[in-house]
Design a protein around this motif. Structure first.
Motif, PDB file in Angstrom:
ATOM      1  N   PHE A  10       0.852  -1.183   0.000  1.00  0.00           N
ATOM      2  CA  PHE A  10       0.000   0.000   0.000  1.00  0.00           C
ATOM      3  C   PHE A  10       0.893   1.240   0.000  1.00  0.00           C
ATOM      4  O   PHE A  10       2.077   1.183   0.335  1.00  0.00           O
ATOM      5  N   LEU A  12       1.115   5.062   1.551  1.00  0.00           N
ATOM      6  CA  LEU A  12       0.616   6.058   2.501  1.00  0.00           C
ATOM      7  C   LEU A  12       0.897   7.450   1.947  1.00  0.00           C
ATOM      8  O   LEU A  12       2.059   7.834   1.790  1.00  0.00           O
ATOM      9  N   THR A  75       2.906   5.173  15.091  1.00  0.00           N
ATOM     10  CA  THR A  75       2.585   5.970  13.901  1.00  0.00           C
ATOM     11  C   THR A  75       3.696   6.918  13.453  1.00  0.00           C
ATOM     12  O   THR A  75       3.965   7.035  12.262  1.00  0.00           O
ATOM     13  N   ARG A  92       1.491  -5.321   3.506  1.00  0.00           N
ATOM     14  CA  ARG A  92       0.252  -5.751   4.151  1.00  0.00           C
ATOM     15  C   ARG A  92       0.505  -6.103   5.617  1.00  0.00           C
ATOM     16  O   ARG A  92      -0.307  -5.780   6.485  1.00  0.00           O
ATOM     17  N   CYS A  95       0.981  -2.882   7.502  1.00  0.00           N
ATOM     18  CA  CYS A  95      -0.303  -2.197   7.620  1.00  0.00           C
ATOM     19  C   CYS A  95      -1.168  -2.867   8.688  1.00  0.00           C
ATOM     20  O   CYS A  95      -1.776  -2.206   9.531  1.00  0.00           O
ATOM     21  N   GLN A  98       0.101  -1.988  12.141  1.00  0.00           N
ATOM     22  CA  GLN A  98      -0.300  -0.650  12.571  1.00  0.00           C
ATOM     23  C   GLN A  98      -1.761  -0.626  13.028  1.00  0.00           C
ATOM     24  O   GLN A  98      -2.091  -0.018  14.051  1.00  0.00           O
ATOM     25  N   ILE A  99      -2.638  -1.277  12.265  1.00  0.00           N
ATOM     26  CA  ILE A  99      -4.048  -1.329  12.652  1.00  0.00           C
ATOM     27  C   ILE A  99      -4.197  -2.008  14.002  1.00  0.00           C
ATOM     28  O   ILE A  99      -4.913  -1.521  14.899  1.00  0.00           O
ATOM     29  N   ARG A 170      -4.197   1.673  -4.557  1.00  0.00           N
ATOM     30  CA  ARG A 170      -3.694   1.217  -3.271  1.00  0.00           C
ATOM     31  C   ARG A 170      -3.135   2.374  -2.444  1.00  0.00           C
ATOM     32  O   ARG A 170      -2.333   2.178  -1.535  1.00  0.00           O
ATOM     33  N   ILE A 172      -3.474   5.059   0.333  1.00  0.00           N
ATOM     34  CA  ILE A 172      -4.223   5.338   1.564  1.00  0.00           C
ATOM     35  C   ILE A 172      -4.022   6.804   1.911  1.00  0.00           C
ATOM     36  O   ILE A 172      -2.894   7.243   2.156  1.00  0.00           O
ATOM     37  N   CYS A 177      -1.808   3.400   8.615  1.00  0.00           N
ATOM     38  CA  CYS A 177      -2.884   2.501   8.196  1.00  0.00           C
ATOM     39  C   CYS A 177      -4.011   2.534   9.221  1.00  0.00           C
ATOM     40  O   CYS A 177      -3.804   2.167  10.383  1.00  0.00           O
ATOM     41  N   GLU A 178      -5.156   2.964   8.794  1.00  0.00           N
ATOM     42  CA  GLU A 178      -6.334   3.007   9.642  1.00  0.00           C
ATOM     43  C   GLU A 178      -7.430   2.210   8.938  1.00  0.00           C
ATOM     44  O   GLU A 178      -7.645   2.367   7.727  1.00  0.00           O
ATOM     45  N   LEU A 182      -8.598   2.101   4.915  1.00  0.00           N
ATOM     46  CA  LEU A 182      -8.221   0.950   4.110  1.00  0.00           C
ATOM     47  C   LEU A 182      -9.443   0.319   3.451  1.00  0.00           C
ATOM     48  O   LEU A 182      -9.365  -0.167   2.318  1.00  0.00           O
TER      49      LEU A 182
END
Length: 314
Positions: A10, A12, A75, A92, A95, A98-99, A170, A172, A177-178, A182
């Motif tokens: 992804f 950012l 973050t 992935r 990401c 982070q989530i 892809r 964000i 990554c939130e 996403l």
């Protein structure tokens, strides 16, 4: 082509570009994040070193500081590295991590603040029974419960979010990554999960917030019946710090997660997310130290112990 996209990283988009103003803002954010980590680490050190602060109240405060240090670390380093190197990709796995950590810490902090409000309720309304109603066993249980509930929410949302196929752009539009951002990239029907995610966020915020309101309503009723003006002022001063932290945290979180999707703006969400993931953690140790005589006393004692031997040696 779909198989290749499913395994690609992804992007950012971040919070800043390379204009002079944004470079200045980036420096400010980095300074605030550094101050946040240093301030909360100092709070953790003070509470660990000073035996006078070995009480349930300060143990809960130390857990809040720990969560804030980890929240900033989840973050800001990635955001800073992306801005300085120009490499904005995230895997992935990165990401999902982070989530998971973001939701674990944000959710855990939400429940921890409710536990802290109960602690203040017991201390003010039932001071003679404090050690019974707020025992170390209960303190450890509510702390562990805060971490576990936050981790369960983070694990569930990270796993389900990354289970969707992503075949659109892809990119964000965020600096980390939130899950809601996403999900905008998912090419499968995700309305049921997004609705469930919204309900989950509402419950994670409203249930602890309701408990906080109940606790402080009972505290206010008790304070109004106090005959001693000095005791009334002390009780209000003790609670005002916690209320300030609660207002900052829940106000920003509710603005981001409890608005309908149609009224949400990516730029506004990023700004508010930066506020409660970077700026609020910096304010927490300042609020508790500047308005708390016991913390200031611990800091003064630690400073005196650190400086005195050097002066004697000189």
């Amino acid at each position: 082509m779909e198989k290749r996209n499913a395994t690609s990283d992804f992007i950012l988009l971040g919070f800043f570009n390379h204009t002079r103003l944004h470079r200045f803002l980036f420096t400010v954010v980095l300074a605030v994040a550094t101050a946040s980590v240093v301030g909360n680490a100092l709070m953790l050190l003070l509470i660990a070193r000073d035996r006078r602060l070995h009480t349930p109240m300060y143990f809960l405060l130390s857990q809040l500081s720990l969560m804030d240090v980890m929240l900033v670390s989840t973050t800001v380093p990635k955001m800073a590295a992306d801005y300085l190197t120009g490499r904005k990709s995230i895997s992935r796995t990165g990401c999902g991590s982070q989530i998971f950590f973001f939701l674990t810490l944000a959710g855990g902090e939400s429940f921890l603040l409710a536990a802290m409000s109960y602690d203040r309720y017991v201390a003010i309304c039932h001071p003679l029974r404090y050690l019974v109603l707020m025992s170390w066993r209960l303190c450890l249980q509510v702390t562990a419960g805060s971490w576990i509930l936050g981790a369960a929410d983070g694990l569930l949302q990270a796993a389900v979010t990354l289970s969707f196929p992503f075949c659109r752009s892809r990119e964000i539009n965020h600096f980390f990554c939130e899950a809601p951002e996403l999900m905008r990239l998912a090419c499968a029907r995700s309305s049921v999960f997004e609705y469930a995610m919204y309900i989950c966020c509402v419950l994670m915020l409203l249930v602890p917030f309701s408990l906080i309101l109940i606790s402080y309503s009972l505290i206010l009723a008790a304070v109004l019946h106090m005959r001693s003006t000095e005791a009334c002022k002390k009780a209000l001063a003790t609670c005002s710090s916690h209320l300030a932290v609660v207002g900052l945290f829940y106000g920003a979180a509710m603005f981001v997660y409890m608005r309908p999707r149609s009224s949400r703006s990516a730029s506004h969400d990023k700004a508010v997310s930066a506020f409660y993931t970077i700026f609020t953690p910096m304010l927490n140790p300042l609020i508790y130290s500047l308005r708390n005589s016991e913390v200031k006393g611990a800091l003064e004692r630690w400073f005196a112990i650190s400086v005195t031997p050097k002066c004697q040696h000189t």
